[in-house]
Motif scaffolding. Structure first.
Motif, PDB file in Angstrom:
ATOM      1  N   UNK A 109      -2.738 -16.989 -45.829  1.00 24.06           N
ATOM      2  CA  UNK A 109      -2.954 -15.829 -46.944  1.00 24.06           C
ATOM      3  C   UNK A 109      -2.709 -16.121 -48.479  1.00 24.06           C
ATOM      4  N   UNK A 110      -2.080 -17.469 -48.483  1.00 27.70           N
ATOM      5  CA  UNK A 110      -2.192 -17.689 -49.852  1.00 27.70           C
ATOM      6  C   UNK A 110      -0.535 -17.204 -50.470  1.00 27.70           C
ATOM      7  N   UNK A 111       0.293 -16.983 -49.596  1.00 29.94           N
ATOM      8  CA  UNK A 111       1.533 -16.177 -50.234  1.00 29.94           C
ATOM      9  C   UNK A 111       2.747 -17.367 -50.265  1.00 29.94           C
ATOM     10  N   UNK A 112       3.540 -16.913 -50.940  1.00 28.71           N
ATOM     11  CA  UNK A 112       4.742 -18.022 -51.497  1.00 28.71           C
ATOM     12  C   UNK A 112       6.186 -17.353 -51.273  1.00 28.71           C
ATOM     13  N   UNK A 113       7.125 -18.159 -50.833  1.00 28.02           N
ATOM     14  CA  UNK A 113       8.178 -17.489 -50.338  1.00 28.02           C
ATOM     15  C   UNK A 113       9.045 -18.456 -49.445  1.00 28.02           C
ATOM     16  N   UNK A 114       9.812 -17.674 -48.320  1.00 32.25           N
ATOM     17  CA  UNK A 114      10.485 -18.296 -47.230  1.00 32.25           C
ATOM     18  C   UNK A 114      10.752 -17.510 -46.181  1.00 32.25           C
ATOM     19  N   UNK A 115      10.966 -18.064 -45.109  1.00 30.52           N
ATOM     20  CA  UNK A 115      11.470 -17.255 -43.812  1.00 30.52           C
ATOM     21  C   UNK A 115      12.681 -18.072 -43.247  1.00 30.52           C
ATOM     22  N   UNK A 116      13.553 -17.214 -42.719  1.00 28.08           N
ATOM     23  CA  UNK A 116      14.763 -17.802 -42.068  1.00 28.08           C
ATOM     24  C   UNK A 116      15.450 -16.863 -40.844  1.00 28.08           C
ATOM     25  N   UNK A 117      16.036 -17.505 -40.170  1.00 21.54           N
ATOM     26  CA  UNK A 117      16.691 -16.826 -39.147  1.00 21.54           C
ATOM     27  C   UNK A 117      18.127 -16.113 -39.645  1.00 21.54           C
ATOM     28  N   UNK A 118      18.526 -14.816 -39.246  1.00 16.19           N
ATOM     29  CA  UNK A 118      19.677 -14.454 -39.833  1.00 16.19           C
ATOM     30  C   UNK A 118      20.739 -14.342 -38.554  1.00 16.19           C
ATOM     31  N   UNK A 119      22.139 -14.414 -38.886  1.00 13.78           N
ATOM     32  CA  UNK A 119      22.792 -14.743 -37.848  1.00 13.78           C
ATOM     33  C   UNK A 119      22.883 -13.390 -36.863  1.00 13.78           C
ATOM     34  N   UNK A 120      22.317 -12.093 -37.319  1.00 11.11           N
ATOM     35  CA  UNK A 120      22.197 -10.881 -36.533  1.00 11.11           C
ATOM     36  C   UNK A 120      21.164 -10.838 -35.705  1.00 11.11           C
ATOM     37  N   UNK A 121      20.241 -11.911 -35.489  1.00 13.49           N
ATOM     38  CA  UNK A 121      19.279 -12.324 -34.499  1.00 13.49           C
ATOM     39  C   UNK A 121      18.081 -11.849 -35.210  1.00 13.49           C
ATOM     40  N   UNK A 122      17.922 -11.280 -36.425  1.00 13.85           N
ATOM     41  CA  UNK A 122      16.471 -10.836 -37.109  1.00 13.85           C
ATOM     42  C   UNK A 122      16.075 -12.268 -37.768  1.00 13.85           C
ATOM     43  N   UNK A 123      14.695 -11.944 -38.202  1.00 19.05           N
ATOM     44  CA  UNK A 123      14.199 -13.135 -39.020  1.00 19.05           C
ATOM     45  C   UNK A 123      13.815 -12.115 -40.417  1.00 19.05           C
TER      46      UNK A 123
ATOM     47  N   UNK B  90       5.657 -22.672 -53.176  1.00 16.35           N
ATOM     48  CA  UNK B  90       4.961 -22.613 -51.987  1.00 16.35           C
ATOM     49  C   UNK B  90       5.571 -21.752 -50.757  1.00 16.35           C
ATOM     50  N   UNK B  91       5.448 -21.788 -49.560  1.00 17.69           N
ATOM     51  CA  UNK B  91       6.091 -21.089 -48.443  1.00 17.69           C
ATOM     52  C   UNK B  91       7.008 -21.971 -47.684  1.00 17.69           C
ATOM     53  N   UNK B  92       8.120 -21.751 -47.179  1.00 18.58           N
ATOM     54  CA  UNK B  92       8.897 -22.790 -46.487  1.00 18.58           C
ATOM     55  C   UNK B  92       9.671 -21.841 -45.272  1.00 18.58           C
ATOM     56  N   UNK B  93      10.068 -22.794 -44.314  1.00 18.90           N
ATOM     57  CA  UNK B  93      11.037 -22.284 -43.292  1.00 18.90           C
ATOM     58  C   UNK B  93      12.314 -22.627 -43.750  1.00 18.90           C
ATOM     59  N   UNK B  94      13.160 -21.846 -44.084  1.00 17.23           N
ATOM     60  CA  UNK B  94      14.780 -22.171 -44.350  1.00 17.23           C
ATOM     61  C   UNK B  94      15.709 -22.209 -43.082  1.00 17.23           C
ATOM     62  N   UNK B  95      16.660 -22.912 -43.335  1.00 15.01           N
ATOM     63  CA  UNK B  95      17.749 -23.159 -41.958  1.00 15.01           C
ATOM     64  C   UNK B  95      19.176 -22.517 -42.709  1.00 15.01           C
TER      65      UNK B  95
END
Length: 93
Positions: A31-45, A88-93
């Motif tokens: 979709x041409x979006x930028x940002x990041x995604x990551x797991x939270x300790x609460x079990x959410x994303x 860009x868009x990335x997966x963070x840990x």
């Protein structure tokens, strides 16, 4: 000219250990979006995303369904001001 926006999206349910972050990554890139995604300790994303508002709405629709092994119970969205913070868009840990 389409409106640029930013959203913080928190998805709850069975969303960790099911490839959810990579599902977000693939769809955000498509979709041409930028940002990041990551797991939270609460079990959410958590997903922090910037781009065209219409494309963010498309991503949210996809996140409410998720990949095949996920079960999405809730999807909270908080709209914010566009900051042009990401390259860009990335997966963070």
């Amino acid at each position: 000219m389409s409106k640029l926006s930013r959203a913080t999206i928190i998805v709850d349910g069975v969303v960790q250990g099911v490839g959810f972050r990579y599902f977000v990554l693939r769809n955000a890139n498509a979709l041409g979006l930028k940002g990041y995604t990551k797991n939270l300790f609460t079990g959410e994303v958590l997903t922090e995303v910037e781009g065209e508002e219409g494309m963010i709405h498309e991503l949210i629709k996809k996140l409410k369904v998720g990949p095949s092994h996920a079960y999405v119970k809730d999807c909270k969205v908080e709209w914010k001001e566009f900051k042009n913070e990401f390259k860009d868009f990335e997966v963070r840990y």
